[in-house]
Design a protein around this motif. Structure first.
Motif, PDB file in Angstrom:
ATOM      1  N   GLY A   1      31.468  36.426  43.807  1.00  0.00           N
ATOM      2  CA  GLY A   1      30.731  37.609  43.383  1.00  0.00           C
ATOM      3  C   GLY A   1      31.526  38.896  43.436  1.00  0.00           C
ATOM      4  N   ARG A   2      32.789  38.821  43.861  1.00  0.00           N
ATOM      5  CA  ARG A   2      33.602  40.027  44.002  1.00  0.00           C
ATOM      6  C   ARG A   2      34.808  39.954  43.077  1.00  0.00           C
ATOM      7  N   ILE A   3      35.077  41.042  42.340  1.00  0.00           N
ATOM      8  CA  ILE A   3      36.257  41.095  41.478  1.00  0.00           C
ATOM      9  C   ILE A   3      37.498  41.204  42.350  1.00  0.00           C
ATOM     10  N   THR A   4      38.423  40.277  42.147  1.00  0.00           N
ATOM     11  CA  THR A   4      39.610  40.208  42.994  1.00  0.00           C
ATOM     12  C   THR A   4      40.898  40.616  42.282  1.00  0.00           C
ATOM     13  N   ALA A   5      40.892  40.622  40.960  1.00  0.00           N
ATOM     14  CA  ALA A   5      42.108  40.998  40.227  1.00  0.00           C
ATOM     15  C   ALA A   5      41.740  41.468  38.830  1.00  0.00           C
ATOM     16  N   ARG A   6      42.583  42.341  38.288  1.00  0.00           N
ATOM     17  CA  ARG A   6      42.400  42.825  36.921  1.00  0.00           C
ATOM     18  C   ARG A   6      43.785  43.126  36.354  1.00  0.00           C
ATOM     19  N   ARG A   7      44.145  42.388  35.295  1.00  0.00           N
ATOM     20  CA  ARG A   7      45.442  42.581  34.659  1.00  0.00           C
ATOM     21  C   ARG A   7      45.246  42.954  33.192  1.00  0.00           C
ATOM     22  N   ARG A   8      46.075  43.861  32.701  1.00  0.00           N
ATOM     23  CA  ARG A   8      45.963  44.308  31.316  1.00  0.00           C
ATOM     24  C   ARG A   8      47.130  43.774  30.489  1.00  0.00           C
ATOM     25  N   PHE A   9      46.810  43.476  29.212  1.00  0.00           N
ATOM     26  CA  PHE A   9      47.810  42.891  28.317  1.00  0.00           C
ATOM     27  C   PHE A   9      47.680  43.499  26.925  1.00  0.00           C
ATOM     28  N   SER A  10      48.809  43.713  26.275  1.00  0.00           N
ATOM     29  CA  SER A  10      48.808  43.891  24.824  1.00  0.00           C
ATOM     30  C   SER A  10      48.724  42.503  24.210  1.00  0.00           C
ATOM     31  N   VAL A  11      48.558  42.422  22.890  1.00  0.00           N
ATOM     32  CA  VAL A  11      48.484  41.107  22.245  1.00  0.00           C
ATOM     33  C   VAL A  11      49.773  40.313  22.455  1.00  0.00           C
ATOM     34  N   PRO A  12      50.958  40.892  22.227  1.00  0.00           N
ATOM     35  CA  PRO A  12      52.178  40.117  22.478  1.00  0.00           C
ATOM     36  C   PRO A  12      52.308  39.692  23.938  1.00  0.00           C
ATOM     37  N   GLU A  13      51.952  40.561  24.860  1.00  0.00           N
ATOM     38  CA  GLU A  13      52.031  40.208  26.282  1.00  0.00           C
ATOM     39  C   GLU A  13      51.085  39.074  26.634  1.00  0.00           C
ATOM     40  N   LEU A  14      49.884  39.111  26.057  1.00  0.00           N
ATOM     41  CA  LEU A  14      48.909  38.070  26.355  1.00  0.00           C
ATOM     42  C   LEU A  14      49.368  36.732  25.797  1.00  0.00           C
ATOM     43  N   ARG A  15      49.885  36.735  24.582  1.00  0.00           N
ATOM     44  CA  ARG A  15      50.375  35.485  23.996  1.00  0.00           C
ATOM     45  C   ARG A  15      51.501  34.889  24.848  1.00  0.00           C
ATOM     46  N   ALA A  16      52.377  35.745  25.365  1.00  0.00           N
ATOM     47  CA  ALA A  16      53.480  35.258  26.189  1.00  0.00           C
ATOM     48  C   ALA A  16      52.978  34.715  27.531  1.00  0.00           C
ATOM     49  N   ALA A  17      51.892  35.313  28.053  1.00  0.00           N
ATOM     50  CA  ALA A  17      51.382  34.915  29.372  1.00  0.00           C
ATOM     51  C   ALA A  17      50.464  33.710  29.321  1.00  0.00           C
ATOM     52  N   LEU A  18      49.947  33.346  28.141  1.00  0.00           N
ATOM     53  CA  LEU A  18      48.923  32.303  28.033  1.00  0.00           C
ATOM     54  C   LEU A  18      49.275  30.992  28.734  1.00  0.00           C
TER      55      LEU A  18
END
Length: 365
Positions: free
Chosen positions: A43-60
């Motif tokens: 029930g508690r948010i433990t992490a929040r990461r932000r990505f651009s589209v290229p960054e997200l594709r690389a991290a998938l």
């Protein structure tokens, strides 16, 4: 157990504006260029990461399977809904017009009850104004409204369904009772709009699966006659998201085809003003569920609460604002009372979207 949510943070009117570094949400007219991956545990948010589209594709490859599934869902294009001989496309937003055949609905209760000529004329006017679907309801779901016997509900809605079907319209029936829906299908209805998300009667899922009609599953916290009861959220957005995911999965398990399922976050049902506003601001997240979205906020109490307690029939401005918010978030269907005004707003919005595909800031070739 850790849950994750892939939320589109930054929306844009065209992929050109981001030089191709934006993805099309749900096959519609809205594009996202930045995302937040939110992780939640207990029930508690433990992490929040932000990505651009290229960054997200690389991290998938290194993200949890749940995040990869949501990435696919966000980009899922939805097939049209078939309503008899009529096809309702979901690659552009559509308007659903409300026709309440009740004595006590919060906005128009009694206006069309036992007046079939007036009700059918109103349906015809909504169709002429541009409504893609007419949503007919015979029971009020406002807070405190009494339950209606299914025989009375059938008596109210079937004559109107028959008249509207004769117009060749796409018809949704706003009911939580399978007996009523079965009678309505026989009379010409095409869509099961269930405010209980098929929980009110266990036969509902079986009916939807056997008939093959599309279904709208709406979030409401109450499990009994009072759909507004038992509310209480730690994080309303993520809890409604999880609840809708569970109802989607239950419907699929019951034999309902995934492409026949539409989801509705249930604005106004067992939610405070702050919770409704949070859901409106988070609408793009719900595309991660992989289903078309319906938004019904027309004339609702939250508008009055933000506008000096304006009565239901004086909430046009607020209703249009919320409808446009839904369009900006990529919702496929907006359910409204004021069809002509909403269709006009939608068409102007669509014109702006089409114009945005030619970006004036780009250098000439």
């Amino acid at each position: 157990m850790t849950a994750c949510y892939l939320f589109p943070l930054a929306l844009t009117a065209s992929p050109q504006a981001e030089e191709g570094e934006a993805v099309r949400l749900a096959g519609g007219l809205v594009y996202a260029s930045r995302f937040a991956l939110v992780e939640r545990e207990g029930g508690r948010i433990t992490a929040r990461r932000r990505f651009s589209v290229p960054e997200l594709r690389a991290a998938l490859p290194d993200l949890p399977p749940e995040a990869r599934e949501q990435w696919d869902n966000l980009r899922r294009a939805h097939a049209p809904l078939q309503f008899g001989q009529r096809t309702v496309r979901l690659d552009q937003p559509q308007v659903m017009g409300i026709l309440n055949v009740t004595p006590d609905s919060f906005s128009d209760g009694g206006e069309f009850l036992d007046r079939p000529d007036v009700a059918s004329a109103h349906a015809a006017a909504m169709l002429e104004a541009g409504a893609a679907i007419i949503d007919i309801g015979g029971e009020s779901t406002r807070p405190g409204a009494p339950a209606v016997w299914e025989g009375e509900e059938i008596k109210r809605v079937i004559p109107i369904v028959e008249r509207v079907a004769a117009m060749g319209a796409a018809i949704s029936l706003d009911t939580r009772r399978p007996v009523v829906m079965e009678a309505a299908i026989a009379a010409g209805a095409h869509l099961f709009n269930d405010v209980s998300a098929l929980r009110h009667d266990p036969r509902s899922a079986e009916l939807a699966a056997n008939t093959g009609v599309p279904v709208v599953l709406m979030h409401a916290p109450g499990e009994g006659e009072d759909l507004h009861a038992d509310a209480g959220y730690g994080n309303v957005v993520l809890e409604v998201f999880d609840w809708l995911a569970a109802r989607r999965d239950a419907a699929i398990e019951a034999g309902i085809a995934r492409e026949k399922i539409v989801l509705d976050p249930g604005i106004g049902f067992g939610k405070t003003l702050a919770e409704n506003l949070a859901l409106m601001n988070a609408l793009p997240l719900f595309h991660a569920l992989g289903q078309p979205l319906l938004l019904g906020a027309s004339r609702k109490r939250m508008i009055g609460a933000l506008s000096n307690e304006a009565p239901a029939d004086k909430r046009l401005g607020g209703s249009l604002t919320l409808a446009l918010r839904a369009l900006e978030a990529g919702a496929q269907i907006v359910r409204v009372h004021d069809v002509a005004e909403t269709v006009q707003a939608l068409r102007v919005w669509r014109g702006l979207r089409d114009a945005a595909l030619t970006d004036f800031t780009l250098l000439p070739a």
